[in-house]
Design an enzyme around this catalytic site. Structure first.
Site, mmCIF file in Angstrom:
data_model
loop_
_atom_site.group_PDB
_atom_site.id
_atom_site.type_symbol
_atom_site.label_atom_id
_atom_site.label_comp_id
_atom_site.label_asym_id
_atom_site.label_seq_id
_atom_site.Cartn_x
_atom_site.Cartn_y
_atom_site.Cartn_z
ATOM 1 N N HIS A 82 0.852 -1.186 0.000
ATOM 2 C CA HIS A 82 0.000 0.000 0.000
ATOM 3 C C HIS A 82 0.882 1.227 0.000
ATOM 4 O O HIS A 82 1.861 1.301 0.737
ATOM 5 C CB HIS A 82 -0.884 0.015 1.260
ATOM 6 C CG HIS A 82 -1.740 1.234 1.339
ATOM 7 N ND1 HIS A 82 -2.913 1.362 0.624
ATOM 8 C CD2 HIS A 82 -1.588 2.400 2.005
ATOM 9 C CE1 HIS A 82 -3.444 2.545 0.858
ATOM 10 N NE2 HIS A 82 -2.661 3.194 1.697
ATOM 11 N N ASP A 161 -15.072 1.998 7.873
ATOM 12 C CA ASP A 161 -14.115 3.016 7.429
ATOM 13 C C ASP A 161 -14.792 4.005 6.486
ATOM 14 O O ASP A 161 -14.588 5.212 6.599
ATOM 15 C CB ASP A 161 -12.908 2.373 6.747
ATOM 16 C CG ASP A 161 -12.008 3.437 6.136
ATOM 17 O OD1 ASP A 161 -11.538 4.300 6.903
ATOM 18 O OD2 ASP A 161 -11.814 3.444 4.907
ATOM 19 N N ARG A 168 -15.096 12.179 8.994
ATOM 20 C CA ARG A 168 -13.808 12.864 9.241
ATOM 21 C C ARG A 168 -13.589 13.970 8.222
ATOM 22 O O ARG A 168 -13.084 15.045 8.546
ATOM 23 C CB ARG A 168 -12.652 11.850 9.162
ATOM 24 C CG ARG A 168 -12.578 10.917 10.356
ATOM 25 C CD ARG A 168 -11.605 9.775 10.105
ATOM 26 N NE ARG A 168 -10.275 10.252 9.793
ATOM 27 C CZ ARG A 168 -9.392 9.601 9.015
ATOM 28 N NH1 ARG A 168 -9.728 8.442 8.463
ATOM 29 N NH2 ARG A 168 -8.213 10.096 8.790
ATOM 30 N N SER A 183 -7.733 3.580 9.375
ATOM 31 C CA SER A 183 -8.479 3.616 8.117
ATOM 32 C C SER A 183 -7.756 2.787 7.045
ATOM 33 O O SER A 183 -8.343 1.908 6.395
ATOM 34 C CB SER A 183 -8.618 5.077 7.679
ATOM 35 O OG SER A 183 -9.029 5.177 6.346
ATOM 36 N N LYS A 187 -8.708 -1.723 5.806
ATOM 37 C CA LYS A 187 -8.948 -2.262 4.458
ATOM 38 C C LYS A 187 -7.903 -3.333 4.113
ATOM 39 O O LYS A 187 -8.200 -4.323 3.455
ATOM 40 C CB LYS A 187 -8.921 -1.113 3.438
ATOM 41 C CG LYS A 187 -10.150 -0.201 3.581
ATOM 42 C CD LYS A 187 -10.038 1.105 2.809
ATOM 43 C CE LYS A 187 -9.144 2.084 3.483
ATOM 44 N NZ LYS A 187 -9.326 3.497 3.165
HETATM 45 N N1 URA Z 1 -6.057 6.940 3.138
HETATM 46 C C1 URA Z 1 -7.019 6.244 3.762
HETATM 47 O O1 URA Z 1 -7.449 5.196 3.296
HETATM 48 N N2 URA Z 1 -7.499 6.734 4.935
HETATM 49 C C2 URA Z 1 -7.065 7.873 5.495
HETATM 50 O O2 URA Z 1 -7.541 8.244 6.555
HETATM 51 C C3 URA Z 1 -6.061 8.588 4.823
HETATM 52 C C4 URA Z 1 -5.565 8.088 3.637
#
Ligand code: URA
Length: 440
Positions: A82, A161, A168, A183, A187
């Protein structure tokens, strides 16, 4: 249990138990806890922070709020990666074939671009015909057969999320390490891989603008992995300068082919080899140094390029554009951005470079916006390079000539010139593992 008491406890600096976090997250996803109470809790977390244990538990609860992908039908060690996002960041399309050519399994779900940063799914779809919506069975079969597949996020992955991120976004609680870490990692945990390599970007084009901030985020994510039984490592890498020279979807895929042919820009090639080496090391193939050599060999002998072409072919793509990237159809309106002065580029505001490419049509500002796959920027002069007056700094591509002027203004405002070359930051600035932080 009452949400009121949970908010008050965090407001006063307390540590929330798993039960309290579960009450908040599950209640919010079920619609039993209203937005205003969740917003208050998020702001309390923003101001008071969370322990590593709280962050790990929050992440696990968010991951379990939807499907937990079971990759056990795929043989071998599954490794995910990622990137926290950047400009010209096309590393997935290089690293995934490199690692797969070395025997690691890559079953990867990627996202689309939003804001100034690009997304892998958009880049993949710029190769005509390529599908990113494989069924679970097609996905598993392809990874078992070829060693890799990169598809869009499907199913109901970490819905907590999605809901929390939306809040947020409008309550000024995005830039908070435990919330960003949970967050991203919710995933990744839900996507099911055994090992996860994180490329945490730092600099003007990144989410985290400073090395210290990036290290804090990386450490939080490595800890989440440790608490949840996954092997996680992170490299902190530079995003003060766009990565490679191409920004925009087709342009970037063509640059990926160049790299896999051994003819790509050095910064991008070196970074991809480092990241691929780290992925192999995480998968247990040896030390990062030995694995870097394996990745180099897969680049040299052409096996990584063949893997990339096989992957696109298996997903329905027209591989003739990968065999010969000059066949990519680029957007027809072009403009050279000529230097008005002589000197060195001493800095690039990388976020602005990304914004200029979005203006040209390469990205989207709203989820519903359409992408112009052939739009973008080819950068001829980057930070540290000498420029003569009248030389081309960059070529712009767009389908709408009315967009050129605004994009040029933004691009020019991103550049700073000076009489001497600046000291360039190292591409890889640190490695973060369970064993600690190593700075380079
Ligand atoms: N990418 C994400 O998936 N979540 C965040 O909070 C910031 C960047």
């Amino acid at each position: 249990m009452r949400m009121f008491d949970i908010i008050a406890k965090k407001r006063d600096g307390g540590t929330l138990s798993r039960e309290e976090l579960a009450f908040a997250v599950n209640g919010f996803v079920a619609g039993e806890i209203p937005d205003y109470q969740m917003s208050a809790l998020l702001m309390a977390i923003y101001l008071r922070g969370m322990t590593h244990q709280e962050t790990a538990q929050l992440t696990d609860l968010m991951a379990r709020s939807g499907d937990m992908v079971d990759l056990s039908a795929i043989q071998g060690v599954k490794v995910d990666k990622h990137s926290t996002g950047g400009v010209g960041d096309k590393t997935t399309l290089i690293i995934a074939p490199l690692a797969a050519a070395c025997g690691v399994r890559i079953a990867k779900m990627s996202g689309r671009g939003l804001g100034h940063t690009g997304g892998t799914v958009d880049k993949i779809e710029s190769v005509p015909g390529t599908r990113t919506d494989l069924s679970r069975q097609e996905f598993f079969d392809q990874v078992n057969r070829l060693g890799l597949a990169v598809i869009g996020q499907s199913g109901n992955l970490a819905p907590a999320d999605k809901k929390i991120y939306a809040l947020r976004d409008v309550t000024a609680t995005i830039s908070c390490v435990p919330l960003i870490a949970s967050s991203i990692m919710s995933k990744k945990l839900a996507a099911g891989s055994d090992c996860i390599l994180l490329d945490v970007k730092t600099g003007t084009g990144a989410f985290m603008k400073t090395l210290e901030g990036s290290l804090e985020l990386a450490q939080a994510m490595v800890e989440i992995g440790r608490h949840n039984g996954r092997k996680v490592a992170a490299l902190i890498t530079d995003m003060d300068i766009p990565l490679g020279r191409a920004v925009g979807n087709s342009l970037e895929v063509a640059e990926c082919v160049q790299v896999l042919r051994g003819q790509g820009p050095k910064d991008l090639t070196d970074l991809c080899l480092r990241l691929a080496g780290e992925m192999l090391a995480l998968a247990g193939q040896g030390s990062p140094e030995a694995c870097l050599e394996k990745a180099r060999a897969a680049l040299r002998d052409g096996s990584a390029l063949r893997k990339m072409i096989e992957m696109f072919g298996a997903q329905g793509g027209d591989t003739s554009v990968l065999e010969d990237p000059s066949r990519f159809v680029l957007s027809p309106c072009r403009r050279e951005i000529q230097a008005r002065e002589e000197g060195f580029i001493t800095a690039m505001d990388t976020e602005k470079v990304g914004i200029a490419s979005v203006i040209l049509g390469a990205g989207r500002l709203k989820k519903e916006d359409a992408i112009d796959y052939g739009a973008g920027i080819l950068i001829h002069k980057k930070t540290g390079e000498a420029v003569r007056a009248g030389e081309s700094l960059a070529t712009f591509y767009t389908s709408d000539p009315a967009l050129l002027a605004e994009a040029e203004e933004v691009y020019r405002s991103a550049l700073t010139f000076g009489p001497k070359p600046p000291k360039l930051p190292p591409m890889v600035q640190a490695r973060v593992t369970e064993a600690g932080v190593e700075r380079f």
